[in-house]
Design an enzyme around this catalytic site. Structure first.
Site, mmCIF file in Angstrom:
data_model
loop_
_atom_site.group_PDB
_atom_site.id
_atom_site.type_symbol
_atom_site.label_atom_id
_atom_site.label_comp_id
_atom_site.label_asym_id
_atom_site.label_seq_id
_atom_site.Cartn_x
_atom_site.Cartn_y
_atom_site.Cartn_z
ATOM 1 N N ARG A 92 70.515 -26.107 0.573
ATOM 2 C CA ARG A 92 69.216 -25.996 0.870
ATOM 3 C C ARG A 92 68.652 -27.353 0.294
ATOM 4 O O ARG A 92 69.182 -27.843 -0.876
ATOM 5 C CB ARG A 92 68.346 -25.084 0.230
ATOM 6 C CG ARG A 92 68.605 -23.613 0.873
ATOM 7 C CD ARG A 92 68.175 -23.565 2.251
ATOM 8 N NE ARG A 92 68.125 -22.288 2.802
ATOM 9 C CZ ARG A 92 69.302 -22.089 3.786
ATOM 10 N NH1 ARG A 92 70.081 -22.732 4.028
ATOM 11 N NH2 ARG A 92 69.229 -20.818 4.368
ATOM 12 N N GLU B 243 61.473 -29.129 5.169
ATOM 13 C CA GLU B 243 61.960 -29.196 6.626
ATOM 14 C C GLU B 243 60.359 -28.756 7.657
ATOM 15 O O GLU B 243 60.084 -27.780 7.021
ATOM 16 C CB GLU B 243 63.007 -28.488 6.831
ATOM 17 C CG GLU B 243 64.241 -28.978 6.289
ATOM 18 C CD GLU B 243 65.392 -27.963 6.402
ATOM 19 O OE1 GLU B 243 65.636 -26.933 7.346
ATOM 20 O OE2 GLU B 243 66.410 -28.128 5.703
ATOM 21 N N HIS C 250 69.517 -30.004 10.091
ATOM 22 C CA HIS C 250 69.887 -28.620 9.886
ATOM 23 C C HIS C 250 70.898 -27.750 10.850
ATOM 24 O O HIS C 250 70.281 -26.697 11.183
ATOM 25 C CB HIS C 250 68.711 -27.773 9.293
ATOM 26 C CG HIS C 250 69.087 -26.662 8.364
ATOM 27 N ND1 HIS C 250 68.117 -26.107 7.443
ATOM 28 C CD2 HIS C 250 70.217 -25.962 8.194
ATOM 29 C CE1 HIS C 250 68.749 -25.198 6.748
ATOM 30 N NE2 HIS C 250 70.001 -24.980 7.318
HETATM 31 C C1 DGY Z 1 72.109 -20.624 6.745
HETATM 32 O O1 DGY Z 1 72.341 -19.744 7.662
HETATM 33 O O2 DGY Z 1 71.462 -20.127 5.647
HETATM 34 C C2 DGY Z 1 72.393 -22.111 6.912
HETATM 35 O O3 DGY Z 1 71.530 -22.860 6.702
HETATM 36 C C3 DGY Z 1 72.534 -22.282 8.518
HETATM 37 O O4 DGY Z 1 73.134 -23.770 8.682
#
Ligand code: DGY
Length: 323
Positions: free
Chosen positions: A238, A267, A285
């Protein structure tokens, strides 16, 4: 009849599956990106299938008078107030396991692209600057015998470690708990308890931990200072695990050699100084973005919704979040 809200278009298979058990609304992308939008509509729904960008706050959960389950279309669930959900007796689910391999492949891909400067080299060619083979052009880091430091040695961290081993890298890791001895042996991985030690020993630092209060801005100016100048940073966890301002400065000042970032703190906005940082890959992402994985993520979220709405015992719904 149960009413189910899906906050944006997802693969067809889980939608059809959910249509067997209730009335499904699939909202256009962007409709439920704010707390206010959710608060005004959530009262009508029994189940919510939401994205990692959907802010499922206490206010949203309190407004969900009929809400029985929130299933995240993601493995990370820092967008959901889990404590509030538990207090309000609303179940929550995420999608572990099914995206592990896609994310492992992707992390390795980012590292290869970054260490060999593929983006910069391709831009150079497209800009018409390629004037023939050159012995000093685009020299990068060779991975064999380099050390990969992984912060967060869960399923995805381990999947990346397996791939990196195949490229001859040495693995060190930091995790809340030490991983199983057999896995540690298989990966020849060394558990390092101290963040500062891990960072200073890593030629490549990879972030694979969840975003929590403890990991928020874990990689800050002080930690970046400890990274060797030749080191590379890969983040598919993240964005907020990194202090982006500090990272941008470190990249511009060449205190580290590069970064590959799939995730960002705000984001879809990207810190403007990251946009101009040298040897930096910025991706929207997409770590889990394969056809197979996105189908599987949708099905796992949909099956949790089905289980809860049909009153199955929690023990029969493996991906419920239990904390
Ligand atoms: C998630 O599923 O948390 C991921 O960030 C996907 O890429």
């Amino acid at each position: 009849m149960f009413k189910i809200l899906i906050t944006e278009p997802i693969p067809e298979k889980p939608i059809s599956f959910l249509e067997e058990i209730g009335e499904v609304t699939v909202a256009p992308k962007g409709t439920y990106d704010t707390e206010e939008a959710l608060i005004s509509h959530i009262h009508a729904y029994d189940a919510l299938l939401c994205m990692l960008s959907t802010p499922v706050t206490r206010n949203v959960l309190e407004a969900g008078k009929k809400l029985k389950i929130v299933a995240n279309f993601a493995v990370g669930y820092d967008n959901i107030d889990i404590k509030a959900a538990q207090e309000l007796n609303i179940k929550t689910a995420n999608t572990p396991d099914v995206l592990t391999e896609a994310c492992g492949d992707y992390a390795m891909g980012l590292l290869l692209a970054l260490s060999r400067k593929l983006k910069e080299a391709e831009n150079y060619l497209r800009e018409g600057k390629f004037s023939g083979w050159e012995p000093l052009g685009f020299l990068g880091m060779e991975l064999r015998d380099r050390t990969l430091g992984i912060i967060g040695m869960g399923r995805i961290g381990q999947a990346f470690a397996h791939r990196a081993r195949a490229f001859g890298m040495n693995i060190i890791y930091l995790n809340r708990n030490r991983i199983e001895q057999t896995t540690e042996k298989e990966l020849n991985a060394e558990f390092v308890e101290d963040l500062k030690e891990l960072v200073s020993r890593s030629d490549v630092l990879s972030l694979n931990c969840p975003l929590t209060e403890e990991t928020h801005h874990l990689i800050d100016e002080e930690i970046l200072e400890l990274m060797p100048n030749h080191a590379l940073l890969v983040n598919i966890s993240r964005g907020a695990v990194i202090d982006e301002e500090a990272l941008a400065e470190a990249l511009h000042d060449q205190k580290i050699a590069g970064a590959a970032l799939d995730v960002f703190e705000n984001e879809p906005q990207v810190h403007p100084k990251l946009l101009t940082a040298p040897n930096t890959l910025l991706l929207p992402h997409i770590a889990s973005a394969t056809y197979k994985t996105r189908d599987a993520i949708g099905m796992l979220a949909a099956e949790a919704i089905e289980g809860v709405l049909k009153g199955k015992p929690d023990s029969d719904i493996p991906n419920l979040i239990r904390r």
